[in-house]
Design a protein around this motif. Structure first.
Motif, PDB file in Angstrom:
ATOM      1  N   ALA A  70      16.400  -1.569 -11.027  1.00 53.96           N
ATOM      2  CA  ALA A  70      15.784  -1.866 -12.328  1.00 53.96           C
ATOM      3  C   ALA A  70      14.336  -2.323 -12.189  1.00 53.96           C
ATOM      4  O   ALA A  70      13.714  -2.696 -13.169  1.00 53.96           O
ATOM      5  CB  ALA A  70      16.594  -2.954 -13.039  1.00 53.96           C
ATOM      6  N   ARG A  71      13.818  -2.262 -10.973  1.00 51.49           N
ATOM      7  CA  ARG A  71      12.509  -2.858 -10.663  1.00 51.49           C
ATOM      8  C   ARG A  71      11.340  -2.001 -11.121  1.00 51.49           C
ATOM      9  O   ARG A  71      10.266  -2.519 -11.450  1.00 51.49           O
ATOM     10  CB  ARG A  71      12.421  -3.079  -9.149  1.00 51.49           C
ATOM     11  N   VAL A  72      11.511  -0.660 -11.141  1.00 49.99           N
ATOM     12  CA  VAL A  72      10.438   0.263 -11.507  1.00 49.99           C
ATOM     13  C   VAL A  72      10.948   1.202 -12.599  1.00 49.99           C
ATOM     14  O   VAL A  72      12.055   1.745 -12.494  1.00 49.99           O
ATOM     15  CB  VAL A  72       9.965   1.075 -10.282  1.00 49.99           C
ATOM     16  N   SER A  73      10.157   1.387 -13.647  1.00 48.75           N
ATOM     17  CA  SER A  73      10.556   2.243 -14.760  1.00 48.75           C
ATOM     18  C   SER A  73      10.469   3.711 -14.373  1.00 48.75           C
ATOM     19  O   SER A  73       9.913   4.077 -13.331  1.00 48.75           O
ATOM     20  CB  SER A  73       9.648   1.978 -15.964  1.00 48.75           C
ATOM     21  N   ARG A  74      11.006   4.574 -15.219  1.00 47.85           N
ATOM     22  CA  ARG A  74      10.930   6.015 -14.971  1.00 47.85           C
ATOM     23  C   ARG A  74       9.488   6.484 -14.892  1.00 47.85           C
ATOM     24  O   ARG A  74       9.163   7.447 -14.200  1.00 47.85           O
ATOM     25  CB  ARG A  74      11.662   6.782 -16.080  1.00 47.85           C
ATOM     26  N   GLY A  75       8.614   5.807 -15.622  1.00 46.08           N
ATOM     27  CA  GLY A  75       7.203   6.159 -15.606  1.00 46.08           C
ATOM     28  C   GLY A  75       6.436   5.574 -14.435  1.00 46.08           C
ATOM     29  O   GLY A  75       5.219   5.751 -14.344  1.00 46.08           O
ATOM     30  N   GLY A  76       7.138   4.878 -13.537  1.00 45.46           N
ATOM     31  CA  GLY A  76       6.488   4.345 -12.355  1.00 45.46           C
ATOM     32  C   GLY A  76       5.830   2.998 -12.543  1.00 45.46           C
ATOM     33  O   GLY A  76       4.967   2.607 -11.756  1.00 45.46           O
ATOM     34  N   GLU A  77       6.256   2.240 -13.555  1.00 41.42           N
ATOM     35  CA  GLU A  77       5.657   0.933 -13.824  1.00 41.42           C
ATOM     36  C   GLU A  77       6.606  -0.180 -13.400  1.00 41.42           C
ATOM     37  O   GLU A  77       7.824  -0.081 -13.584  1.00 41.42           O
ATOM     38  CB  GLU A  77       5.339   0.799 -15.313  1.00 41.42           C
ATOM     39  N   LEU A  78       6.044  -1.235 -12.833  1.00 44.09           N
ATOM     40  CA  LEU A  78       6.834  -2.409 -12.483  1.00 44.09           C
ATOM     41  C   LEU A  78       7.523  -2.983 -13.720  1.00 44.09           C
ATOM     42  O   LEU A  78       6.912  -3.096 -14.782  1.00 44.09           O
ATOM     43  CB  LEU A  78       5.921  -3.469 -11.857  1.00 44.09           C
ATOM     44  N   VAL A  79       8.792  -3.352 -13.575  1.00 44.54           N
ATOM     45  CA  VAL A  79       9.539  -3.998 -14.663  1.00 44.54           C
ATOM     46  C   VAL A  79       9.838  -5.420 -14.215  1.00 44.54           C
ATOM     47  O   VAL A  79      10.533  -5.631 -13.213  1.00 44.54           O
ATOM     48  CB  VAL A  79      10.845  -3.239 -14.979  1.00 44.54           C
ATOM     49  N   THR A  80       9.308  -6.391 -14.938  1.00 42.20           N
ATOM     50  CA  THR A  80       9.500  -7.782 -14.553  1.00 42.20           C
ATOM     51  C   THR A  80      10.931  -8.230 -14.841  1.00 42.20           C
ATOM     52  O   THR A  80      11.658  -7.593 -15.608  1.00 42.20           O
ATOM     53  CB  THR A  80       8.510  -8.693 -15.284  1.00 42.20           C
ATOM     54  N   LEU A  81      11.317  -9.341 -14.239  1.00 42.94           N
ATOM     55  CA  LEU A  81      12.699  -9.807 -14.304  1.00 42.94           C
ATOM     56  C   LEU A  81      13.175  -9.969 -15.746  1.00 42.94           C
ATOM     57  O   LEU A  81      14.307  -9.611 -16.080  1.00 42.94           O
ATOM     58  CB  LEU A  81      12.820 -11.130 -13.551  1.00 42.94           C
ATOM     59  N   ASP A  82      12.326 -10.510 -16.610  1.00 44.94           N
ATOM     60  CA  ASP A  82      12.753 -10.765 -17.982  1.00 44.94           C
ATOM     61  C   ASP A  82      12.957  -9.487 -18.783  1.00 44.94           C
ATOM     62  O   ASP A  82      13.636  -9.504 -19.819  1.00 44.94           O
ATOM     63  CB  ASP A  82      11.730 -11.664 -18.697  1.00 44.94           C
ATOM     64  N   GLU A  83      12.395  -8.357 -18.322  1.00 46.36           N
ATOM     65  CA  GLU A  83      12.516  -7.098 -19.054  1.00 46.36           C
ATOM     66  C   GLU A  83      13.497  -6.127 -18.398  1.00 46.36           C
ATOM     67  O   GLU A  83      13.726  -5.034 -18.916  1.00 46.36           O
ATOM     68  CB  GLU A  83      11.144  -6.417 -19.164  1.00 46.36           C
ATOM     69  N   GLN A  84      14.086  -6.504 -17.278  1.00 47.93           N
ATOM     70  CA  GLN A  84      14.945  -5.568 -16.563  1.00 47.93           C
ATOM     71  C   GLN A  84      16.283  -5.353 -17.260  1.00 47.93           C
ATOM     72  O   GLN A  84      16.817  -6.261 -17.907  1.00 47.93           O
ATOM     73  CB  GLN A  84      15.187  -6.079 -15.131  1.00 47.93           C
ATOM     74  N   ASP A  85      16.819  -4.145 -17.087  1.00 49.40           N
ATOM     75  CA  ASP A  85      18.168  -3.812 -17.548  1.00 49.40           C
ATOM     76  C   ASP A  85      19.153  -4.392 -16.545  1.00 49.40           C
ATOM     77  O   ASP A  85      19.340  -3.841 -15.454  1.00 49.40           O
ATOM     78  CB  ASP A  85      18.312  -2.297 -17.663  1.00 49.40           C
TER      79      ASP A  85
ATOM     80  N   GLU B 157       2.766  -1.986  -9.742  1.00 51.13           N
ATOM     81  CA  GLU B 157       2.221  -3.256 -10.196  1.00 51.13           C
ATOM     82  C   GLU B 157       0.906  -3.049 -10.949  1.00 51.13           C
ATOM     83  O   GLU B 157       0.647  -3.699 -11.963  1.00 51.13           O
ATOM     84  CB  GLU B 157       2.017  -4.178  -8.992  1.00 51.13           C
ATOM     85  N   ARG B 158       0.069  -2.141 -10.459  1.00 50.69           N
ATOM     86  CA  ARG B 158      -1.192  -1.841 -11.144  1.00 50.69           C
ATOM     87  C   ARG B 158      -0.932  -1.288 -12.545  1.00 50.69           C
ATOM     88  O   ARG B 158      -1.620  -1.642 -13.506  1.00 50.69           O
ATOM     89  CB  ARG B 158      -2.013  -0.842 -10.331  1.00 50.69           C
ATOM     90  N   ALA B 159       0.097  -0.429 -12.649  1.00 52.23           N
ATOM     91  CA  ALA B 159       0.425   0.143 -13.959  1.00 52.23           C
ATOM     92  C   ALA B 159       0.881  -0.944 -14.929  1.00 52.23           C
ATOM     93  O   ALA B 159       0.486  -0.964 -16.105  1.00 52.23           O
ATOM     94  CB  ALA B 159       1.505   1.215 -13.804  1.00 52.23           C
ATOM     95  N   TYR B 160       1.716  -1.851 -14.452  1.00 52.18           N
ATOM     96  CA  TYR B 160       2.197  -2.947 -15.305  1.00 52.18           C
ATOM     97  C   TYR B 160       1.055  -3.857 -15.739  1.00 52.18           C
ATOM     98  O   TYR B 160       0.915  -4.189 -16.928  1.00 52.18           O
ATOM     99  CB  TYR B 160       3.256  -3.755 -14.553  1.00 52.18           C
TER     100      TYR B 160
ATOM    101  N   ALA C 121       0.848  -1.186   0.000  1.00 50.16           N
ATOM    102  CA  ALA C 121       0.000   0.000   0.000  1.00 50.16           C
ATOM    103  C   ALA C 121       0.883   1.234   0.000  1.00 50.16           C
ATOM    104  O   ALA C 121       2.088   1.167   0.246  1.00 50.16           O
ATOM    105  CB  ALA C 121      -0.926  -0.002   1.217  1.00 50.16           C
ATOM    106  N   GLY C 122       0.255   2.390  -0.280  1.00 47.64           N
ATOM    107  CA  GLY C 122       0.997   3.649  -0.266  1.00 47.64           C
ATOM    108  C   GLY C 122       1.413   4.072  -1.665  1.00 47.64           C
ATOM    109  O   GLY C 122       1.246   3.344  -2.650  1.00 47.64           O
ATOM    110  N   ASP C 123       1.970   5.281  -1.744  1.00 50.34           N
ATOM    111  CA  ASP C 123       2.355   5.843  -3.040  1.00 50.34           C
ATOM    112  C   ASP C 123       3.696   5.326  -3.533  1.00 50.34           C
ATOM    113  O   ASP C 123       3.990   5.403  -4.727  1.00 50.34           O
ATOM    114  CB  ASP C 123       2.403   7.377  -2.944  1.00 50.34           C
ATOM    115  N   ASP C 124       4.534   4.834  -2.628  1.00 53.82           N
ATOM    116  CA  ASP C 124       5.852   4.342  -3.015  1.00 53.82           C
ATOM    117  C   ASP C 124       5.784   2.842  -3.304  1.00 53.82           C
ATOM    118  O   ASP C 124       5.467   2.052  -2.416  1.00 53.82           O
ATOM    119  CB  ASP C 124       6.869   4.596  -1.904  1.00 53.82           C
ATOM    120  N   PRO C 125       6.080   2.440  -4.544  1.00 51.79           N
ATOM    121  CA  PRO C 125       6.019   1.009  -4.856  1.00 51.79           C
ATOM    122  C   PRO C 125       7.084   0.193  -4.145  1.00 51.79           C
ATOM    123  O   PRO C 125       6.905  -0.993  -3.887  1.00 51.79           O
ATOM    124  CB  PRO C 125       6.220   0.971  -6.375  1.00 51.79           C
TER     125      PRO C 125
END
Length: 418
Positions: free
Chosen positions: A248-263, A403-406, A202-206
């Motif tokens: 690498a877990r959260v994108s600049r846009g605030g979206e979750l980045v899954t393991l297979d897509e992480q830098d 996570e909701r954004a992803y 919960a909260g604003d910080d993922p």
């Protein structure tokens, strides 16, 4: 709110995050009363909210809070004249000097964890109480970690405190045998603190780095305390390998980045190397005739396989499935079986994995990650309408903004229902 007021509010929030556990643990050590420690710490933070905007943030906020909380505790004891023994203690001069270390645990916060993890409490109560007192998590956050209603968790914590009082459990340094007897509960506490920080419920910080860093700090201290305990090393390895990916877990846009897509270039290499070294150490210990690996050691080994791969496509999924097979034998929980099915999808295909996931539906219906995994498998086999419904359910069940954004993006990529 003025800029100055905003700066003070930010400072109070930061100090609460950094100092809450220290203040509560120090009060518990001094006064031997968990309710008094928590209440006095809360009173001190209320005083900070009232006074710091007027007087300014003190040069040493932690010391200010510790002194103020101790005075608040003494004031409470003076008002409770029916508690004669503690009433007398209330008139003693304030002495904030740390006590001489006694026993194997010489850190106030770890000492409090071991006190809360007394065998007289159920495992659930041990974990919940320590998360509240040491981790600083709210009752709502702890309830989500346990997948139970908030009212149930509040009652559980209240009963745990009452049981500690009724059993007269002392706040003291435990013996070595006490430490080993309560270790499972302590590891569970640290693990849940880390998990809540790594993907906040919960909260604003993922991601709540304060919680992940505190969990790792406690893990390092526990590792120093019990260097021969494989599960201690396993949990520390699991946490550092997981936290290594935080950048690498959260994108600049605030979206979750899954393991297979992480830098993977953004991963913290020092933490990866530390985690791999711990895993290799445990493998060598087992090969040398040591105790077979437990749950945390196997999870750390799985994460070591992931972080050893230079890219997602190079991941040794067969080895991961083999490790999950071993894990299921000692921990056949629905969540472990779900994670195993996700790995099976990479080896045997999504149809095979889907059959396994379907069998977990009734047990995990209230768990958002189940519906997210189901949605992905349904998407991969072309059942878009069902996949969309599963994504909707996963979005409904999670409050984490990243996570909701992803999940929303993945759902919208399905296009029209089929």
């Amino acid at each position: 709110m003025t800029d100055a007021d905003s700066a003070v509010a930010t400072a109070i929030a930061r100090v609460h995050r950094d100092e809450w556990a220290r203040v509560v643990a120090g009060l518990a050590r001094r006064f031997g009363d968990l309710d008094l420690a928590e209440d006095a710490a809360s009173d001190a933070f209320v005083a900070a909210v009232e006074r710091w905007p007027r007087d300014g943030v003190p040069p040493n906020p932690g010391a200010w809070l510790t002194t103020t909380a101790a005075r608040k505790a003494i004031d409470r004891l003076r008002r409770e004249s029916r508690r004669d023994d503690k009433h007398q203690a209330a008139w003693m001069p304030v002495d904030d000097a740390p006590p001489d270390p006694v026993g194997p645990v010489d850190d106030d916060r770890l000492r409090l964890i071991f006190t809360c993890c007394h065998p007289v409490l159920s495992m659930e109560s041990r974990v919940a109480l320590t998360l509240r007192l040491l981790g600083g998590l709210t009752v709502a956050e702890i309830a989500r970690a346990f997948l139970v209603p908030e009212t149930t968790m509040a009652q559980r914590i209240t009963r745990a405190k009452a049981k500690i009082r009724a059993a007269r459990i002392p706040y003291r340094s435990p013996s070595q045998s006490d430490v080993r007897e309560r270790l499972d509960g302590v590891l569970a506490v640290i693990s849940l603190i880390f998990n809540e920080g790594y993907l906040a419920s919960a909260g604003d910080d993922p991601v709540r780095a304060d919680l992940t860093e505190e969990a790792i700090r406690l893990g390092r201290l526990l590792r120093t305390l019990l260097p021969d305990q494989g599960e201690v090393a396993g949990l520390l390895a699991l946490m550092v390998l997981t936290d290594a990916r935080r950048g690498a877990r959260v994108s600049r846009g605030g979206e979750l980045v899954t393991l297979d897509e992480q830098d993977r270039g953004a991963w913290n290499r020092d933490l990866v190397l530390e985690g791999h070294a711990l895993v290799r150490e445990r493998i060598a210990a087992v090969a040398g005739g040591g105790q077979q690996p437990g749950r945390f050691q196997l999870l750390a080994a799985i994460n070591a396989v992931h972080t050893a791969a230079p890219s997602a496509r190079d991941t040794d999924w067969s080895q991961i499935v083999t490790l999950y097979d071993r894990l299921v034998r000692i921990d056949p929980s629905p969540i472990v079986r779900l994670n195993r099915a996700i790995a099976v999808a990479e080896v045997d295909g999504p149809d095979v994995a889907l059959a396994e996931v379907d069998r977990l539906g009734e047990t995990l219906d209230g768990y958002h990650a189940f519906h997210a995994a189901l949605a992905d498998l349904l998407r991969r086999v072309g059942r878009s309408a069902e996949s969309r419904a599963a994504y909707d359910r996963a979005i409904q069940l999670t409050a984490n903004p990243a996570e909701r954004a992803y999940l929303s993006r993945r759902r919208d990529q399905l296009g029209g229902a089929v």
